[in-house]
Design a protein around this motif. Structure first.
Motif, PDB file in Angstrom:
ATOM      1  N   VAL A 205       0.847  -1.182   0.000  1.00  0.00           N
ATOM      2  CA  VAL A 205       0.000   0.000   0.000  1.00  0.00           C
ATOM      3  C   VAL A 205       0.890   1.242   0.000  1.00  0.00           C
ATOM      4  N   ALA A 206       0.691   2.112  -0.995  1.00  0.00           N
ATOM      5  CA  ALA A 206       1.510   3.316  -1.147  1.00  0.00           C
ATOM      6  C   ALA A 206       0.931   4.463  -0.321  1.00  0.00           C
ATOM      7  N   SER A 207       1.523   5.631  -0.462  1.00  0.00           N
ATOM      8  CA  SER A 207       1.210   6.795   0.370  1.00  0.00           C
ATOM      9  C   SER A 207      -0.275   7.148   0.334  1.00  0.00           C
TER      10      SER A 207
ATOM     11  N   THR B 185       4.116   0.915   2.430  1.00  0.00           N
ATOM     12  CA  THR B 185       5.365   1.381   1.840  1.00  0.00           C
ATOM     13  C   THR B 185       5.437   2.882   1.652  1.00  0.00           C
ATOM     14  N   GLY B 186       4.319   3.591   1.843  1.00  0.00           N
ATOM     15  CA  GLY B 186       4.324   5.040   1.696  1.00  0.00           C
ATOM     16  C   GLY B 186       3.744   5.716   2.917  1.00  0.00           C
ATOM     17  N   GLU B 187       4.093   6.967   3.124  1.00  0.00           N
ATOM     18  CA  GLU B 187       3.629   7.688   4.313  1.00  0.00           C
ATOM     19  C   GLU B 187       2.106   7.752   4.362  1.00  0.00           C
ATOM     20  N   ARG B 188       1.577   7.601   5.568  1.00  0.00           N
ATOM     21  CA  ARG B 188       0.141   7.677   5.857  1.00  0.00           C
ATOM     22  C   ARG B 188      -0.670   6.582   5.175  1.00  0.00           C
ATOM     23  N   ALA B 189      -0.014   5.511   4.788  1.00  0.00           N
ATOM     24  CA  ALA B 189      -0.750   4.357   4.265  1.00  0.00           C
ATOM     25  C   ALA B 189      -1.496   3.661   5.394  1.00  0.00           C
TER      26      ALA B 189
ATOM     27  N   ALA C  75       6.695   0.100   6.863  1.00  0.00           N
ATOM     28  CA  ALA C  75       7.980   0.439   6.248  1.00  0.00           C
ATOM     29  C   ALA C  75       8.071   1.909   5.877  1.00  0.00           C
ATOM     30  N   ALA C  76       7.164   2.731   6.415  1.00  0.00           N
ATOM     31  CA  ALA C  76       7.168   4.173   6.141  1.00  0.00           C
ATOM     32  C   ALA C  76       6.561   4.889   7.346  1.00  0.00           C
ATOM     33  N   PRO C  77       6.855   6.176   7.519  1.00  0.00           N
ATOM     34  CA  PRO C  77       6.348   6.907   8.697  1.00  0.00           C
ATOM     35  C   PRO C  77       4.845   7.165   8.613  1.00  0.00           C
ATOM     36  N   GLY C  78       4.232   7.309   9.788  1.00  0.00           N
ATOM     37  CA  GLY C  78       2.861   7.783   9.899  1.00  0.00           C
ATOM     38  C   GLY C  78       1.796   6.838   9.390  1.00  0.00           C
ATOM     39  N   CYS C  79       2.084   5.541   9.364  1.00  0.00           N
ATOM     40  CA  CYS C  79       1.115   4.569   8.828  1.00  0.00           C
ATOM     41  C   CYS C  79       0.268   3.961   9.944  1.00  0.00           C
TER      42      CYS C  79
ATOM     43  N   THR D  98       4.204   5.288  13.924  1.00  0.00           N
ATOM     44  CA  THR D  98       3.340   4.157  13.563  1.00  0.00           C
ATOM     45  C   THR D  98       2.212   4.025  14.574  1.00  0.00           C
ATOM     46  N   ASP D  99       1.034   3.657  14.065  1.00  0.00           N
ATOM     47  CA  ASP D  99      -0.123   3.361  14.919  1.00  0.00           C
ATOM     48  C   ASP D  99      -0.616   1.955  14.530  1.00  0.00           C
TER      49      ASP D  99
END
Length: 423
Positions: free
Chosen positions: A235-237, A262-266, A291-295, A326-327
């Motif tokens: 799942v991308a941003s 894989t993308g931010e906020r995914a 694997a990305a911030p804010g997911c 991460t949440d």
């Protein structure tokens, strides 16, 4: 041909010439040759044994299938799901795409694996036994593609298995669902059948930036069937993969989800419920990788187990060092309706970032006698009181699915299962 002998698998026994002999198939054959089917001591399979499948002489499905039985099962799916009113549908029979039974949906480009037998390069064919087996044996499947900013609505993906005279067959469809930037699609995947068969589907799910894919699975395989299913999703941003697995059928089933944000906020939801009776064995396992911030990831799985049924939940949230903020949430709950039912739960967190909010848990219990007494004291019959409490237990998890139409479909399926069990 025995499709899944546990040891002694030879690449030459499975690989044909030309298009069938690919690096991916050869890698899958090698791992199955060396390891065979999982045995006791393999951590990921410690609660689920494939020993019962090891010596079954599964054959390739016959070219001719009972058309009346296929029509009956397809009508049952449309009735139970409530999606028989002109919604697009893609139908497979014994793992093969059936154009005559399909009603191609608007806004979705549909292809087949048989016409374009290419495996996604981001999936390791050796990563797990279900993927390896499918990579080795796949002959057909469907690909669904939604273009940029297209809302393709709701559709059915129906897989029907039919084995005649209990002659065991196996089929291994390879499916792909790809949503371009900003696209939307809701899919109800229903698997049904009769007879003795092994269904081993693998899904390659690719959700681009800001795309939303809802993937609800209604697993209602035949009572003699087995299913080993794997979903690989990335799942991308700002994308969303909202999935739900409802397990009702098969004597032995396992659904394994590998989801990567894989993308931010995914965001990814891997929710589900298992309703098992008799000697059914159902396994829901997952690995969710941040694997990305804010997911954000959410996983709630509920089990209702009766008779000698056994449920398994194994869920892991893996947070890489880069994935700050991460949440992640994970919960497994089981309601045991008999003293002989069993649940095995193993939630896990593996965290390498330091700014995260992650939690997990598991609960197991029987119907609360105080709640049952309260309902009985108001003149409600015992069977009705039990039914109300069980349905209330399941209500929250089914309603985690964001798409209201698919949520209603799963509610109808739960009601049909309960009515049949108590007929």
């Amino acid at each position: 041909m025995n499709a899944i002998a546990p040891v002694g698998i030879s690449a030459a026994a499975f690989l044909g010439r030309g298009k069938h002999d690919t690096p991916e198939r050869r890698a899958a054959a090698d791992v199955l040759t060396q390891a065979g089917l999982p045995r006791a001591g393999v951590e990921a399979w410690k609660y689920t044994s494939l020993r019962a499948l090891a010596d079954v002489p599964y054959a390739t499905p016959p070219a001719q299938v009972d058309g009346a039985e296929v029509a009956r099962l397809l009508a049952m799916v449309e009735t139970v799901s409530g999606l028989g009113d002109g919604a697009g549908r893609v139908v497979l029979v014994n793992g093969r795409f059936d154009a005559a039974l399909s009603r191609l949906p608007d806004g979705v480009r549909v292809g087949t694996f048989a016409a374009d037998p290419v495996f996604a390069d981001w999936i390791d064919p050796r990563g797990d036994v279900g993927t390896a087996l499918n990579t080795l044996m796949a002959e057909d499947g469907v690909s669904l593609h939604v273009d940029t900013d297209v809302d393709a609505g709701t559709m059915l993906l129906v897989s029907i298995g039919v084995s005649h005279d209990d002659a065991p067959i196996s089929f291994h469809p390879r499916h792909r669902m790809t949503l371009a930037r900003g696209a939307r699609l809701a899919v109800l995947e229903a698997t049904v059948g009769t007879g003795n068969y092994l269904h081993n589907p693998v899904f390659e799910v690719d959700v681009a930036d800001s795309a939303h894919l809802t993937h609800a699975r209604l697993q209602a395989e035949g009572e003699k069937a087995s299913q080993i299913a794997v979903t690989h999703a990335r799942v991308a941003s700002a994308g969303l993969y909202d999935s739900f697995n409802l397990t009702l059928g098969a004597v032995l089933s396992r659904h394994e989800v590998h989801a990567a944000l894989t993308g931010e906020r995914a965001c990814v939801h891997v929710n589900g419920a298992q309703l098992l009776d008799g000697r059914q064995h159902g396994d829901l396992s997952s690995i969710i990788t941040h694997a990305a911030p804010g997911c954000v990831s959410r996983q709630t799985v509920k089990n209702v187990l009766a008779g000698h049924a056994r449920g398994v939940f194994q869920g892991k949230i893996h947070v890489e060092r880069i994935a700050q903020q991460t949440d992640g949430y994970q919960m497994n709950q089981a309601l045991l309706l008999s003293d002989t039912a069993e649940i095995d739960a193993k939630p896990e967190l593996e965290i390498y970032a330091d700014d995260v909010k992650c939690s997990h848990g598991a609960t197991v219990g029987a119907i609360d006698p105080d709640q049952l007494f309260y309902l009985r004291s108001r003149g409600i019959a015992l069977a009705d009181a039990r039914s109300m409490l069980i349905r209330a237990f399941l209500h929250d998890v089914v309603h985690l699915l964001e798409d209201t139409r698919l949520r209603d479909s799963l509610d109808l399926a739960v009601e049909a299962w309960w009515n049949q069990r108590n007929a």
